[in-house]
Design an enzyme around this catalytic site. Structure first.
Site: not given
Length: 261
Positions: A104-106
């Site tokens: 899951l990206d930042f």
């Protein structure tokens, strides 16, 4: 079933393939009592006995899977050269060696699965099991977006919405498994979408193609495993029924692999 030694160790332990190679080359691996320093040596499941640093590695190894409700502002990586916060800064010590199932990206949040068995992580990552996300986009949901959600989309240039350093340019977006528009307004809209993958910022790229930035993205579920009321930044173990569904899935995947072999 025979497989390469390095693959066998990575498949049935918490070692990555690279870590397995290193352990073999450094003389920490024994097959049937003999030190083996060739990562390509074939191991016969159920016949050969493999030890790494004195611990037996076998298909009977139990595995653990946890659910983490990842907050925004954490990277799904072991360490960051820029010193940004990672999930391992928040996870308790007992989970430091767990492998994340995908990313899951930042700026994204929500359900992230982690496991101490790399073969479980790989099987789930490469599966087409349903993932459900709640997203908020700038602007309204257009008929063109709905058409692409229902029928899929191929883009020669899908770099809008991607990471600046991503080398992936062209992308094919399969039809969504489902979607529900919860709010549709000119300034922002909210949707629940179900897709079968979610790699390479798929949703951010999809909506960016239509000029709609994704401002919030939260994963709510992965197959039968749901976030439910788990607070942000907290973890939980899988329930008995979730383990049961996972065991059934892994058994089916193993059967498919044997049929392909």
């Amino acid at each position: 079933m025979a497989m390469r030694l390095n693959k066998y160790i990575a498949h049935y332990s918490t070692y990555s393939r690279r870590e397995a190679d290193r352990a073999i080359q450094d003389g920490y691996v024994r097959i049937n009592g003999e030190i083996e320093m060739n990562p390509a040596t074939q191991v016969e499941e159920g016949r050969d006995i493999v030890y790494v640093s004195g611990k037996q590695v076998s298909p009977k190894n139990k595995y653990t899977v946890i659910v983490y409700n990842k907050p925004k502002g954490e990277l799904v990586t072991k360490s960051d050269p820029k010193g940004r916060r990672t999930i391992y800064d928040s996870l308790s010590k007992e989970f430091k060696h767990f492998i994340p199932v995908g990313r899951l990206d930042f700026a994204s949040e929500g359900l992230l699965l982690l496991t101490d068995a790399s073969h479980v992580a790989t099987a789930l990552m490469e599966s087409d099991l349903e993932r459900i996300y709640k997203i908020k986009i700038k602007g309204e949901v257009t008929p063109e977006m709905e058409d692409a959600m229902m029928n899929g989309l191929y883009l020669e240039d899908a770099s809008a919405g991607a990471h600046s350093h991503s080398k992936i340019k062209e992308m094919e977006f399969k039809p969504f498994l489902g979607y529900k528009i919860q709010k549709n307004q000119p300034n922002y809209s909210i949707l629940k979408v179900a897709i079968a993958e979610g790699k390479n910022r798929e949703l951010r790229r999809f909506f960016a193609h239509f000029g709609a930035d994704v401002v919030d993205l939260k994963r709510l579920s992965f197959a039968e495993i749901e976030l439910n009321n788990l607070p942000t930044g907290k973890t939980r173990y899988l329930t008995r029924s979730e383990y049961s569904a996972l065991y059934k899935f892994l058994k089916e995947e193993s059967k498919k692999q044997k049929e392909r072999a």
